[in-house]
Every structure is written in C-alpha cells, then in structure tokens.
Design a protein around this motif. Sequence first.
Motif, PDB file in Angstrom:
ATOM      1  N   LEU A  71      -8.925   4.915  -7.498  1.00 38.27           N
ATOM      2  CA  LEU A  71      -9.589   4.071  -6.919  1.00 38.27           C
ATOM      3  C   LEU A  71      -8.580   2.866  -6.907  1.00 38.27           C
ATOM      4  O   LEU A  71      -9.079   2.036  -5.589  1.00 38.27           O
ATOM      5  CB  LEU A  71     -10.399   3.568  -8.781  1.00 38.27           C
ATOM      6  CG  LEU A  71     -11.383   1.776  -8.086  1.00 38.27           C
ATOM      7  CD1 LEU A  71     -12.371   2.609  -7.258  1.00 38.27           C
ATOM      8  CD2 LEU A  71     -11.877   2.120  -9.686  1.00 38.27           C
ATOM      9  N   SER A  72      -7.717   2.900  -7.844  1.00 38.73           N
ATOM     10  CA  SER A  72      -7.258   1.251  -7.868  1.00 38.73           C
ATOM     11  C   SER A  72      -6.170   1.325  -5.913  1.00 38.73           C
ATOM     12  O   SER A  72      -5.963   0.164  -4.825  1.00 38.73           O
ATOM     13  CB  SER A  72      -5.941   1.317  -8.688  1.00 38.73           C
ATOM     14  OG  SER A  72      -4.784  -0.432  -8.022  1.00 38.73           O
ATOM     15  N   ARG A  73      -5.926   2.755  -5.661  1.00 36.98           N
ATOM     16  CA  ARG A  73      -4.608   2.354  -4.597  1.00 36.98           C
ATOM     17  C   ARG A  73      -6.162   2.651  -3.547  1.00 36.98           C
ATOM     18  O   ARG A  73      -5.579   1.624  -2.030  1.00 36.98           O
ATOM     19  CB  ARG A  73      -3.903   4.037  -4.397  1.00 36.98           C
ATOM     20  CG  ARG A  73      -3.361   4.066  -3.113  1.00 36.98           C
ATOM     21  CD  ARG A  73      -2.650   6.126  -3.435  1.00 36.98           C
ATOM     22  NE  ARG A  73      -2.360   5.575  -1.255  1.00 36.98           N
ATOM     23  CZ  ARG A  73      -1.761   6.729  -0.696  1.00 36.98           C
ATOM     24  NH1 ARG A  73      -2.650   7.534  -1.857  1.00 36.98           N
ATOM     25  NH2 ARG A  73      -0.870   6.639  -0.040  1.00 36.98           N
ATOM     26  N   ALA A  74      -7.551   3.461  -3.370  1.00 33.91           N
ATOM     27  CA  ALA A  74      -8.607   2.435  -2.063  1.00 33.91           C
ATOM     28  C   ALA A  74      -8.493   1.284  -2.429  1.00 33.91           C
ATOM     29  O   ALA A  74      -8.975   0.658  -0.681  1.00 33.91           O
ATOM     30  CB  ALA A  74      -9.796   4.018  -3.230  1.00 33.91           C
ATOM     31  N   LEU A  75      -9.092   0.541  -3.205  1.00 34.44           N
ATOM     32  CA  LEU A  75      -8.886  -1.179  -3.437  1.00 34.44           C
ATOM     33  C   LEU A  75      -7.755  -1.495  -2.457  1.00 34.44           C
ATOM     34  O   LEU A  75      -7.890  -2.697  -1.895  1.00 34.44           O
ATOM     35  CB  LEU A  75      -8.992  -1.171  -4.468  1.00 34.44           C
ATOM     36  CG  LEU A  75     -10.495  -0.835  -5.002  1.00 34.44           C
ATOM     37  CD1 LEU A  75     -10.861  -1.511  -6.443  1.00 34.44           C
ATOM     38  CD2 LEU A  75     -11.912  -1.631  -4.670  1.00 34.44           C
ATOM     39  N   LEU A  76      -6.274  -1.448  -3.025  1.00 37.08           N
ATOM     40  CA  LEU A  76      -5.621  -1.778  -1.740  1.00 37.08           C
ATOM     41  C   LEU A  76      -5.259  -1.165  -0.685  1.00 37.08           C
ATOM     42  O   LEU A  76      -5.392  -2.479   0.274  1.00 37.08           O
ATOM     43  CB  LEU A  76      -4.021  -1.168  -2.653  1.00 37.08           C
ATOM     44  CG  LEU A  76      -3.587  -2.029  -4.165  1.00 37.08           C
ATOM     45  CD1 LEU A  76      -2.451  -1.004  -4.572  1.00 37.08           C
ATOM     46  CD2 LEU A  76      -3.455  -3.009  -3.874  1.00 37.08           C
ATOM     47  N   ARG A  77      -5.935  -0.077   0.043  1.00 38.09           N
ATOM     48  CA  ARG A  77      -5.727  -0.756   1.071  1.00 38.09           C
ATOM     49  C   ARG A  77      -7.352  -1.191   1.826  1.00 38.09           C
ATOM     50  O   ARG A  77      -7.031  -1.513   2.610  1.00 38.09           O
ATOM     51  CB  ARG A  77      -6.443   1.208   1.288  1.00 38.09           C
ATOM     52  CG  ARG A  77      -6.568   1.478   3.210  1.00 38.09           C
ATOM     53  CD  ARG A  77      -7.047   2.745   3.242  1.00 38.09           C
ATOM     54  NE  ARG A  77      -8.203   3.203   2.270  1.00 38.09           N
ATOM     55  CZ  ARG A  77      -9.342   3.280   3.345  1.00 38.09           C
ATOM     56  NH1 ARG A  77      -9.454   3.114   4.730  1.00 38.09           N
ATOM     57  NH2 ARG A  77     -10.576   3.503   3.144  1.00 38.09           N
ATOM     58  N   HIS A  78      -8.356  -1.700   1.078  1.00 38.11           N
ATOM     59  CA  HIS A  78      -9.124  -2.006   1.777  1.00 38.11           C
ATOM     60  C   HIS A  78      -8.485  -3.207   1.416  1.00 38.11           C
ATOM     61  O   HIS A  78      -9.286  -4.265   2.341  1.00 38.11           O
ATOM     62  CB  HIS A  78     -10.396  -2.358   0.491  1.00 38.11           C
ATOM     63  CG  HIS A  78     -11.217  -1.197   0.790  1.00 38.11           C
ATOM     64  ND1 HIS A  78     -12.396  -1.163   2.033  1.00 38.11           N
ATOM     65  CD2 HIS A  78     -11.465   0.617   0.307  1.00 38.11           C
ATOM     66  CE1 HIS A  78     -12.607   0.149   1.909  1.00 38.11           C
ATOM     67  NE2 HIS A  78     -12.646   1.957   0.744  1.00 38.11           N
ATOM     68  N   ALA A  79      -7.296  -4.002   0.649  1.00 34.56           N
ATOM     69  CA  ALA A  79      -7.550  -5.809   0.144  1.00 34.56           C
ATOM     70  C   ALA A  79      -6.499  -5.508   1.511  1.00 34.56           C
ATOM     71  O   ALA A  79      -6.541  -6.954   2.272  1.00 34.56           O
ATOM     72  CB  ALA A  79      -6.702  -5.975  -1.154  1.00 34.56           C
ATOM     73  N   ALA A  80      -6.135  -4.476   2.008  1.00 34.30           N
ATOM     74  CA  ALA A  80      -4.973  -4.544   2.925  1.00 34.30           C
ATOM     75  C   ALA A  80      -5.665  -4.747   4.962  1.00 34.30           C
ATOM     76  O   ALA A  80      -5.138  -5.921   5.615  1.00 34.30           O
ATOM     77  CB  ALA A  80      -3.984  -3.493   3.367  1.00 34.30           C
ATOM     78  N   ALA A  81      -6.973  -4.428   4.779  1.00 35.02           N
ATOM     79  CA  ALA A  81      -7.519  -4.860   5.727  1.00 35.02           C
ATOM     80  C   ALA A  81      -8.437  -6.246   5.775  1.00 35.02           C
ATOM     81  O   ALA A  81      -9.327  -6.364   6.332  1.00 35.02           O
ATOM     82  CB  ALA A  81      -8.972  -3.775   6.206  1.00 35.02           C
ATOM     83  N   HIS A 136       0.982  -0.878   0.104  1.00 35.96           N
ATOM     84  CA  HIS A 136       0.192  -0.101   0.126  1.00 35.96           C
ATOM     85  C   HIS A 136       0.794   1.605   0.124  1.00 35.96           C
ATOM     86  O   HIS A 136       0.564   1.940  -0.094  1.00 35.96           O
ATOM     87  CB  HIS A 136      -0.737   0.120   1.473  1.00 35.96           C
ATOM     88  CG  HIS A 136      -2.129   1.045   0.816  1.00 35.96           C
ATOM     89  ND1 HIS A 136      -1.731   2.206   2.133  1.00 35.96           N
ATOM     90  CD2 HIS A 136      -2.985   1.312   0.021  1.00 35.96           C
ATOM     91  CE1 HIS A 136      -2.724   3.524   1.795  1.00 35.96           C
ATOM     92  NE2 HIS A 136      -3.457   2.320   0.499  1.00 35.96           N
ATOM     93  N   ALA A 137       1.928   1.116   0.447  1.00 38.51           N
ATOM     94  CA  ALA A 137       3.229   2.409   0.689  1.00 38.51           C
ATOM     95  C   ALA A 137       3.411   2.730  -0.655  1.00 38.51           C
ATOM     96  O   ALA A 137       3.949   3.875  -1.176  1.00 38.51           O
ATOM     97  CB  ALA A 137       3.955   2.084   1.662  1.00 38.51           C
ATOM     98  N   LEU A 138       3.607   2.257  -1.604  1.00 35.84           N
ATOM     99  CA  LEU A 138       4.388   1.686  -2.647  1.00 35.84           C
ATOM    100  C   LEU A 138       3.450   2.449  -3.733  1.00 35.84           C
ATOM    101  O   LEU A 138       4.018   2.950  -4.676  1.00 35.84           O
ATOM    102  CB  LEU A 138       4.461  -0.080  -3.259  1.00 35.84           C
ATOM    103  CG  LEU A 138       5.812  -0.461  -2.945  1.00 35.84           C
ATOM    104  CD1 LEU A 138       5.965  -1.989  -3.020  1.00 35.84           C
ATOM    105  CD2 LEU A 138       7.392   0.390  -3.176  1.00 35.84           C
TER     106      LEU A 138
END
Length: 329
Positions: A263-273, A253-255
């Motif tokens: 949109l894709s960054r937001a989905l990565l944040r959700h995936a991390a949770a 997510h930091a990368l």
Amino acid sequence: MRTIDTTPPGSGAAVQGRAARAGVPTIPLPRAAQDAVRSGAPVRTPSAVPASASTGVADLLRGPVRQARVLMSAPAAVYLQVPTERGSDVVGVLTSDAARLPLGCVLFRPSNGRPLVTVPAGAPAEVGGGRIVVGDLVVRAAAWWDPRPRLPSPRPALLPEGVRQLRNTLYGEGVPHSAFTLPGLPGGPGGPLAALRGAVRRADLDAALRTAVRLVGLGPGLTPAGDDVMAGTMAGLVLLGHPAAERFSAGVHALAAGRTTELSRALLRHAAAGRVSGEYAAVLAGLVGERPLGPAVEGLLATGSTSGRAMALGLCTAIDLVDRTLRVR
C-alpha cells in the motif's frame, strides 16, 4: 472432486442427494440459492454500489477483469492488491469519511453505516470491467475525481502567512523545528529527521535523497511514517515545480521496492506523479489562497495516527527546498 449440494439444511440422510449418499464431499448452497433452485427462479446477484473513483486508478478499473486479493479490510477501507504487467498495484474501496487517498473509490456512505464487508487478508477479489468485486460487495465507478490538484501555475506562489500558519500548526508556535518528532521515527541530532532538516538548510536535494534510504519503510503500520514524510516531500516538489522533482521522486520510489508495504509503495508511486489525498490537496489550495487554510490543515493533521502529520512535514520540507533552490538561482 466436490459437487454442489442443493439439499435444504437440516434435512435427514433419507432425503439427501445422490452425491452425498455416495460419499462425495459436497458444498452446500446458500439458502437463497437453494430456494431459487427449488423454485426455478434465477439467482439474484447483488446490485452494484456507486462510488466516486480516483482517475489515478482509472486504467485498472476500466481495464480487463483481473483477479486480486485483499490486503486489509476495516470499517472505513478495504485495500486490494491487483497484479499488473509491471508487478502489482493497489486499489482501495473507501467510505465517505475515510481519508480520500489517490488510489481510492469513495462510496457515498460513511463507515458508521458499515457499507463495507469484512473479509480476511488474502481473500479473492476482482478489479476491472468498470467495477470492483470483493466478497458480496460490488462497486462501480459512477463518478470520477482527479487526485492531482489544479494549482494556478506550474510554480505557484504560496501565501507567506499561510506557510507560517502551516508551520506553526504542525510544529507548535514558538517550538523549534529540531524538537519535532514522529512516533516510530528516531529523534535526536543523529536521526533521519535531523538529517533531512540539514539537507533542507543546505538546499541539497542529493542529501535529502540519501536521507530517504533511512526513512523509507521506517515506522509501524500499513503506511510507515517515514514513507509518508517522503510521499509528502515528493508530491510537494512535483506540484510546486522544483526543477529536480522528477529525479528525486524516481529515486525514492525505486528505494521502496522490497523495503515497505504494498500500500505504501503504491502511494509513493502516486505521489511521484503529483497525485495526493484530498486532505493534502486542500492544504495546497489554502496555501495559494483558494480556500480557508485553517480547517484544511486541521483536516490533514487528523488523518491517521501519524500519516497526516508526516505528510504535512513532507510538504513543509518541499516548500523549503523549492524556496531555497529558486532563491539560490
């Protein structure tokens, strides 16, 4: 300065309002509002459309009203970027036949009924106070759903035949995994997918994280295929109980900052949770024996042009990393 012109459209200059006669630019009211002004009746506001909202965006929806902007609109989805204290986030208004993303408010109507308004990117919107306002559409959360799957245990046992079925459907029965490719991602032995497979074989999570540098933001579209592979891997590691899942997810997510779409960054944040699409969650439910796996896999692979296949590849990557890590221990 501009003022409101309540003059009926088509009226001649002789009957125009004082502001127009004085040369002040005017904003014509919509016909319904003009009729209301002339009759003295109150202007009717559109009624709110009910939706089933993801708990992943509950803080935004239940919080104060924030000014947002449209990222993209299509017949099946409208995505809004919302400023927050930590930067920005994304909320989607989705039709019932769209992919059930963890940041979405899902309407109880399909896209063929065209329930969503068409608005240009950058158009203003509002999110908060229990609703979303975009164009003439007002959406309220009438129900909630949890995008984090409820699995039998923190480290659930997967059905071996189910894992084989997932792999065979994804890669093709009898086809070596090394031959698998995704549109927009370089193939061959020097490509990022080959590097990811090598990291999995060695159960080397640090090497897999280094591969993320090559994958994040790679590929066309609002959710590049490289991001979807990483999102599927992150969510799988979290939900299947890999001991280093949190570290891996935080690194990916930091990368993503500055490398990919909002949109894709937001989905990565959700995936991390551990928050995933309904289609991804259905496959996990099938792998633990709680529902038929075949239709769930087909549903995931049919998501988007490449997103579903990339997410499935990420899930297979996570399954292998968890299996090899725990086996070594």
